[in-house]
Each structure stands twice: as C-alpha cells, then as structure tokens.
Design an enzyme around this catalytic site. Sequence first.
Site, short mmCIF file in Angstrom:
data_model
loop_
_atom_site.label_atom_id
_atom_site.label_comp_id
_atom_site.label_asym_id
_atom_site.label_seq_id
_atom_site.Cartn_x
_atom_site.Cartn_y
_atom_site.Cartn_z
N CYS A 83 0.85 -1.19 0.00
CA CYS A 83 0.00 0.00 0.00
C CYS A 83 0.88 1.24 0.00
O CYS A 83 1.88 1.30 0.73
CB CYS A 83 -0.89 0.00 1.24
SG CYS A 83 -1.98 1.44 1.37
N HIS A 119 -9.03 -3.48 -2.53
CA HIS A 119 -8.08 -2.69 -1.75
C HIS A 119 -8.47 -1.22 -1.74
O HIS A 119 -8.51 -0.58 -0.68
CB HIS A 119 -6.67 -2.88 -2.35
CG HIS A 119 -5.58 -2.16 -1.63
ND1 HIS A 119 -4.57 -2.80 -0.95
CD2 HIS A 119 -5.33 -0.83 -1.48
CE1 HIS A 119 -3.75 -1.91 -0.41
NE2 HIS A 119 -4.19 -0.70 -0.73
N GLU A 120 -8.77 -0.68 -2.93
CA GLU A 120 -9.09 0.75 -3.01
C GLU A 120 -10.45 1.07 -2.40
O GLU A 120 -10.61 2.10 -1.74
CB GLU A 120 -9.02 1.23 -4.46
CG GLU A 120 -7.64 1.10 -5.09
CD GLU A 120 -6.52 1.71 -4.26
OE1 GLU A 120 -6.75 2.72 -3.58
OE2 GLU A 120 -5.41 1.16 -4.28
N HIS A 164 -10.20 1.32 1.32
CA HIS A 164 -9.71 2.63 1.78
C HIS A 164 -10.86 3.59 2.03
O HIS A 164 -10.81 4.40 2.97
CB HIS A 164 -8.78 3.24 0.73
CG HIS A 164 -7.34 2.88 0.89
ND1 HIS A 164 -6.61 3.14 2.04
CD2 HIS A 164 -6.46 2.29 0.03
CE1 HIS A 164 -5.37 2.73 1.89
NE2 HIS A 164 -5.25 2.21 0.67
#
Length: 214
Positions: A126, A168-169, A172
């Site tokens: 990351c 993953h994004e 966030h």
Amino acid sequence: MGNPSDRAPLAERVEQLLAAGGPLPIVAAGDPVLRRGTEPYDGQLTPALLARFVEALRVTMRAAPGVGLAAPQVGVPLRIAVIEDPAPVPEEVRIARGRVPLPFRVLVNPVYEPVGGARAAFFEGCLSVPGWQAVVARPAEVRLTGQDEHGRELDEVFTGWPARIVQHETDHLDGVLYLDRAESRSFSSNQAVMERWAQPTPEEAARALGFELP
C-alpha cells in the site's frame, strides 16, 4: 445533496491541494483520515474541479508508482478512487495471480460484494504503508457497483488481480487498510519479499513464516 456551504470546505481543501501542482503528498498510516471513512460523492466538487482532482490522483498514482489510489490517501474524505495496472509481469506471475492489464478507471461511490466462495491469497502492499507487504486472502471474484467520474452507472464483475485492486481501493474508502485483513505473521519488508518471497504464490512464505492459506 446538501447545501453549498456544506460543500465549500471540501472544495476549498481540494483547490488548496491542487494549487501546488505535480503529484500530491500521500498520507501515511497513522493519519486519522485513513480511518474515518468517506462521504459519498454527490457533487461536492464542480465538474471542472472533479476532473482536475481525478487527473491529480492519476498523476500521483503513476508517480508513486502504484496501481490504485483513493481520495483519503491524499487527505480528501470523498468516496472516489482511481485504478490502473499495466501488469508488466512475467507469464508465470500472470497465470498464478490472474494479473492482467487494467485500463485507467475512476471509481465513484464504489461498493463490492463477493461472487462465489473462492478466495485467493497473495502479498499486497500500500502506498500509505510504504516499505512493507503482507499476505491478504480476498474473494477471488467480486461484483463492483458505483459510478464513473461522469455519473454513469458501473456494475461489473472483476476477477484475479483486478478484483484485488478494486477491493483494496474500496476498502480505503471505508477506513480499512490492507493490514486489517492481512496474515500478521506474513508481514515483511519489501526487501524481504524481493529476496525471499518473490515466487508467484506465497506458499513458501506460509510454510516458513507459519501462517495458513485458504
């Protein structure tokens, strides 16, 4: 939609970020903005400002370099992320990880859900946790819904490495870092990953470091 005075602070913050030009500073783990979650995007930025912000995210992602970047990673708590992966990897890695080229995309208000029960585990890093990686088991296939930067609806199934990137994004945007989902015993420096665990799959790392794979 909210009223204009509610929108002003976010728009002003983005204007200030963009004023410096060039890649934006990336926020590191430990900053609360990465943990608070984000506001759904509903017009807080004018179309012109949104276009400039998206371009700045793209420039920053490519300069890092990375394959995705979410707005909170540059200090903006809006539900916006960009993704792109040219996938310059050897054939054996492409096959093992399902890593195929992913054209540049803008994700606005994305939400994902697993498709089926298959899971895949690989080392993941990351931009907000520089220098480190860990193995994360994630759904191998997900359905992503949301909009693009022009307000067009997205409803798409992603598999392989692109599925990992969108998870993953999107995480966030919910205040979740990959470390929250990682196998803690796999936590390794980038150097250790390159020197010891550069195989297409993390099976050797799992045996040596003592963690389980799905």
